[in-house]
Design a protein around this motif. Sequence first.
Motif, PDB file in Angstrom:
ATOM      1  N   CYS A  65       0.871  -1.196   0.000  1.00 39.38           N
ATOM      2  CA  CYS A  65       0.000   0.000   0.000  1.00 39.38           C
ATOM      3  C   CYS A  65       0.903   1.240   0.000  1.00 39.38           C
ATOM      4  CB  CYS A  65      -0.918   0.038   1.208  1.00 39.38           C
ATOM      5  SG  CYS A  65      -1.810   1.612   1.292  1.00 39.38           S
ATOM      6  N   MET A  67       0.127   4.395   0.348  1.00 36.28           N
ATOM      7  CA  MET A  67      -0.202   5.360   1.413  1.00 36.28           C
ATOM      8  C   MET A  67       0.487   4.946   2.719  1.00 36.28           C
ATOM      9  SD  MET A  67      -2.139   7.742   0.509  1.00 36.28           S
ATOM     10  CE  MET A  67      -2.144   9.274   1.382  1.00 36.28           C
ATOM     11  N   LYS A  68       0.543   3.641   2.938  1.00 39.11           N
ATOM     12  CA  LYS A  68       1.179   3.115   4.144  1.00 39.11           C
ATOM     13  C   LYS A  68       2.665   3.505   4.166  1.00 39.11           C
ATOM     14  CE  LYS A  68       1.826  -1.219   6.579  1.00 39.11           C
ATOM     15  NZ  LYS A  68       2.031  -2.630   6.423  1.00 39.11           N
ATOM     16  N   TYR A  71       2.924   7.132   5.130  1.00 35.95           N
ATOM     17  CA  TYR A  71       2.719   7.299   6.572  1.00 35.95           C
ATOM     18  C   TYR A  71       3.924   6.807   7.377  1.00 35.95           C
ATOM     19  CZ  TYR A  71      -2.140   8.786   6.401  1.00 35.95           C
ATOM     20  OH  TYR A  71      -3.278   9.513   6.198  1.00 35.95           O
ATOM     21  N   GLY A 308      -3.825   4.957  -1.938  1.00 36.62           N
ATOM     22  CA  GLY A 308      -3.977   3.835  -1.014  1.00 36.62           C
ATOM     23  C   GLY A 308      -4.513   2.622  -1.753  1.00 36.62           C
ATOM     24  N   VAL A 309      -5.031   1.678  -1.007  1.00 32.87           N
ATOM     25  CA  VAL A 309      -5.480   0.429  -1.640  1.00 32.87           C
ATOM     26  C   VAL A 309      -6.799   0.626  -2.387  1.00 32.87           C
ATOM     27  CG1 VAL A 309      -4.333  -1.063   0.036  1.00 32.87           C
ATOM     28  CG2 VAL A 309      -6.667  -0.314   0.475  1.00 32.87           C
ATOM     29  N   LYS A 316      -6.981  -4.944   3.599  1.00 35.54           N
ATOM     30  CA  LYS A 316      -5.625  -4.658   4.104  1.00 35.54           C
ATOM     31  C   LYS A 316      -5.666  -3.606   5.215  1.00 35.54           C
ATOM     32  CE  LYS A 316      -2.921  -5.650  -0.085  1.00 35.54           C
ATOM     33  NZ  LYS A 316      -2.116  -5.055  -1.164  1.00 35.54           N
ATOM     34  N   CYS A 317      -6.651  -2.711   5.145  1.00 37.04           N
ATOM     35  CA  CYS A 317      -6.743  -1.618   6.129  1.00 37.04           C
ATOM     36  C   CYS A 317      -7.010  -2.143   7.541  1.00 37.04           C
ATOM     37  CB  CYS A 317      -7.842  -0.632   5.732  1.00 37.04           C
ATOM     38  SG  CYS A 317      -7.623   0.056   4.085  1.00 37.04           S
ATOM     39  N   CYS A 320      -3.862  -2.570   9.341  1.00 38.94           N
ATOM     40  CA  CYS A 320      -2.862  -1.535   9.053  1.00 38.94           C
ATOM     41  C   CYS A 320      -2.602  -0.667  10.286  1.00 38.94           C
ATOM     42  CB  CYS A 320      -3.367  -0.670   7.896  1.00 38.94           C
ATOM     43  SG  CYS A 320      -2.251   0.680   7.525  1.00 38.94           S
ATOM     44  N   TYR A 322      -1.877   2.309  10.336  1.00 36.69           N
ATOM     45  CA  TYR A 322      -2.311   3.700  10.142  1.00 36.69           C
ATOM     46  C   TYR A 322      -3.815   3.799   9.909  1.00 36.69           C
ATOM     47  CZ  TYR A 322       2.672   3.537   9.474  1.00 36.69           C
ATOM     48  OH  TYR A 322       3.998   3.285   9.663  1.00 36.69           O
ATOM     49  N   GLU A 323      -4.521   2.725  10.205  1.00 35.17           N
ATOM     50  CA  GLU A 323      -5.963   2.666   9.932  1.00 35.17           C
ATOM     51  C   GLU A 323      -6.714   3.857  10.534  1.00 35.17           C
ATOM     52  OE1 GLU A 323      -7.910  -0.669  11.671  1.00 35.17           O
ATOM     53  OE2 GLU A 323      -9.746  -0.379  10.522  1.00 35.17           O
ATOM     54  N   CYS A 326      -5.654   7.262   8.580  1.00 41.60           N
ATOM     55  CA  CYS A 326      -5.490   7.280   7.118  1.00 41.60           C
ATOM     56  C   CYS A 326      -6.619   8.065   6.421  1.00 41.60           C
ATOM     57  CB  CYS A 326      -5.445   5.847   6.585  1.00 41.60           C
ATOM     58  SG  CYS A 326      -5.270   5.796   4.796  1.00 41.60           S
ATOM     59  N   TRP A 328      -6.899   8.399   3.171  1.00 39.42           N
ATOM     60  CA  TRP A 328      -7.353   7.641   1.994  1.00 39.42           C
ATOM     61  C   TRP A 328      -8.514   6.718   2.385  1.00 39.42           C
ATOM     62  CZ3 TRP A 328      -5.997   7.488  -3.193  1.00 39.42           C
ATOM     63  CH2 TRP A 328      -6.484   6.396  -3.917  1.00 39.42           C
ATOM     64  N   ARG A 329      -8.320   6.013   3.490  1.00 40.10           N
ATOM     65  CA  ARG A 329      -9.350   5.078   3.938  1.00 40.10           C
ATOM     66  C   ARG A 329     -10.632   5.827   4.276  1.00 40.10           C
ATOM     67  NH1 ARG A 329     -11.702   2.695   8.204  1.00 40.10           N
ATOM     68  NH2 ARG A 329     -10.818   4.184   9.662  1.00 40.10           N
TER      69      ARG A 329
END
Length: 347
Positions: A65, A67-68, A71, A308-309, A316-317, A320, A322-323, A326, A328-329
């Motif tokens: 990911c 975005m991950k 972060y 992100g995903v 995957k979130c 994660c 950074y959930e 995030c 993006w999420r």
Amino acid sequence: VDRPSVSSSSLVQKQNEETLKQEAPTNEALGGLKRKSLHENSFNPMRRFGKKHLSVTLLCDQSWCEMKTVYSIIKPHIKRKHMQRSEVQMGMQIHLARELQIKDIVPVSTSSLEDIEAIKLLNMFNMIPLLETGELVREFPVFGVQEGVFIMGVIDELMYSQKGELVLNELKTRKQNSMPHSAQDKTNCFQVALYKLLFDSMVHGEVKKDHIFRHLRLYPDQVLGEGVQAHAKSHGLQVSTFEEVVDALLMVVSCSDLPCIDLLQIEYHHQGSSELIGTRVVPFDEAQVRTDLQSHLAYWTGKREPKGVDIEEAWKCQSCLYEDICEWRKTRLSMSEQPAAHSSSCT
Ligand code: SF4
């Protein structure tokens, strides 16, 4: 250490400095990305995050990911906490134990960036003849310019098979006593394929000393510390500057008869028992690896914003780090979920 780029003209450097002044990285960097337009954000993240090179590990994180990965750079304390977790520590210990089976750790004092890089090159200098005589080597550094970006990595194991093939073996440890699912498998396959790209380009003589000085911003004339010089001497190498170490290594590589890597494989071990779970032989598709790499580098070279995903991989979130933070999420995934939720309620 703030070092001038060897090849940058003063004008380009001035422009870069201006850009950096206008968009200095802060802990709010990702929030900044959100607020600014695509045009404003389209400068080089490598400069923004002060990166002279990218590591294979980072590119593999990105393939999981993107975005991950961003972060992990702008919120390093979250990753540091994760690294202290027992399963991560256990994985590192298994790696270290394997390395120490065939190597001793020799402490060498360093006093400059050039000293640190010289140690890595001296390790390679020692390992190449061992590999040529058929011995297994571990933690073999690989590096070079791929698609215009300097990339560095460390191969877990290199050895010759009984058929005389040069085999790259990557050790992975897993909490579950089972082989990984397809998403993790894809990331791991990308990792070993990148190692092969780097290793093969080294044995083809594509790594030039100017690449090392220019991309890593290291001084060729830097006099090596006494500890490093003594360490080199103990391996039969009389050197006093960083450039002399680079010359010696490139000479050994060019005079060696090392072939390209013939076989890529990944060994999965269970963290709890250290037992082997299974071995995955990885097919190598150079065109596909290059396409994936170009897509990853498009972000690092400022051609596009991070992403992100996709919704299909939203699972995957759930695991994660950074959930909770995030963006993006929160925005992209919830937007994607809305029409799906609506259509499912209609059927
Ligand atoms: Fe990527 Fe999801 Fe983690 Fe955000 S929460 S960084 S989109 S995996």
